[in-house]
Write an enzyme that holds these catalytic residues in place. Structure first.
Site, short mmCIF file in Angstrom:
data_model
loop_
_atom_site.label_atom_id
_atom_site.label_comp_id
_atom_site.label_asym_id
_atom_site.label_seq_id
_atom_site.Cartn_x
_atom_site.Cartn_y
_atom_site.Cartn_z
N ILE A 93 43.13 34.92 41.52
CA ILE A 93 42.74 36.20 40.92
C ILE A 93 41.54 36.78 41.65
CG2 ILE A 93 42.00 37.40 38.82
CD1 ILE A 93 43.27 35.15 37.19
N GLY B 94 38.45 39.71 41.57
CA GLY B 94 37.72 40.50 40.58
C GLY B 94 37.72 39.85 39.21
N SER C 247 35.23 38.39 37.57
CA SER C 247 33.91 38.22 36.93
C SER C 247 33.78 38.93 35.60
CB SER C 247 32.80 38.70 37.87
OG SER C 247 32.94 40.10 38.12
N GLY D 1 35.87 41.98 32.58
CA GLY D 1 36.99 42.83 32.20
C GLY D 1 38.35 42.16 32.28
N GLY E 75 40.10 41.02 34.85
CA GLY E 75 40.19 39.83 35.67
C GLY E 75 39.78 38.58 34.92
N SER F 289 47.04 51.56 37.84
CA SER F 289 46.47 52.33 36.75
C SER F 289 47.48 53.41 36.37
CB SER F 289 45.15 52.99 37.20
OG SER F 289 44.74 53.99 36.29
N TYR G 288 40.21 58.04 43.55
CA TYR G 288 40.72 56.90 42.76
C TYR G 288 42.24 57.01 42.66
CZ TYR G 288 41.25 53.66 38.83
OH TYR G 288 41.62 52.61 38.01
#
Length: 268
Positions: A7, A9, A11, A13, A15, A132, A145
């Site tokens: 995985i 990210g 750290s 949220g 993930g 997203s 984005y």
């Protein structure tokens, strides 16, 4: 036989929620992040290995994944690392634009590339790329984005065709709004006075009341887990009631109809 997920990210949220869920379900988890020295929770869980990785560092990506594959047999790669650059295009510096593209798109491409040979030789493996709702439809102040998330969706679809012959699956999980710290540590904004009315209108979507209606990261992690184990050839998984509603409208209205609907909300 115990399976292993890698995985990016992890750290915070989504993930971190995914790392906890997979670990709870008996998986071995390679949880990567830029600052593992600051991680206090995942390091305490059995079968979770916290590894330093910055997805903007191409040399580090190759070296880290090569070292991981010497020790662990990875079954699923979850490309989750990313952040949101929000604001009018005119307000962004060239550096901000490049960093957004390199993180959200370049990171996915290069992490994926580092695993492809391993999966191909095994004739199995799954990539799950987090996009997203804004990777399915455009929205004001999200142009860069949007560009990265649309690109990850297209990259994933093309790659899914390319790797199917080797038994490798490529999937996309597209969440809507989430109740995470995304709007804090993972949302970078830029202002421009010419767009103040537009920014004010868009900001309503990030209000405390609106965020309260968003999906919890744990609920989106459940969708990711289902995508990892369901053995389906399905490529896109839409996560969250708001995301499902928007996506269904996109399908019903056609892209042009959705464009006109959103555009009409932001003409002053």
């Amino acid at each position: 036989m115990q399976k292993t997920i890698f995985i990016t990210g992890a750290s915070s949220g989504l993930g971190k929620a995914a790392a906890k869920l997979f670990q709870k379900n008996g998986w071995k988890v390679i949880a990567t992040m830029r600052k593992p020295e600051e991680e206090k929770e995942l390091t305490e869980l059995p079968n979770v290995f916290v590894v330093q990785l910055d997805v903007m560092d191409l040399v580090k990506i190759k070296k880290t994944i090569s070292e991981v594959l010497k020790i662990h047999e990875i079954d699923v790669v979850l490309n989750n690392a990313g952040y949101g650059l929000i604001g009018p295009l005119e307000a962004f510096t060239d550096e901000q634009i490049q960093t957004q593209i390199q993180t959200n798109l370049g990171g996915v491409i290069h992490v994926t590339k580092a695993f492809v040979t391993f999966f191909r030789e095994r004739k199995r493996g799954t990539f799950i790329n987090v996009t997203s709702t804004f990777g399915l439809l455009g929205y004001p102040t999200c142009s860069i984005y949007n560009a990265t998330k649309f690109a990850v969706d297209g990259f994933s679809e093309g790659l899914a065709y390319e790797l199917a012959q080797f038994g490798i699956k490529v999937k996309v999980v597209a969440p809507g709004g989430m109740q995470t710290d995304f709007a804090g540590r993972s949302l970078h904004g830029a202002m421009h006075t010419a767009y103040s009315e537009l920014i004010s209108k868009v900001s309503e979507g990030y209000s405390e009341d609106q965020v309260a209606n968003y999906s919890k990261a744990t609920a989106v992690a459940e969708v990711i887990y289902e995508a990892a184990i369901d053995e389906k050839d399905q490529m896109r998984y839409i996560a969250g009631d708001d995301a499902i509603q928007l996506y269904n409208e996109r399908l019903d209205l056609t892209p042009e109809g959705q464009f006109e609907k959103i555009r009409s909300q932001f003409i002053f």
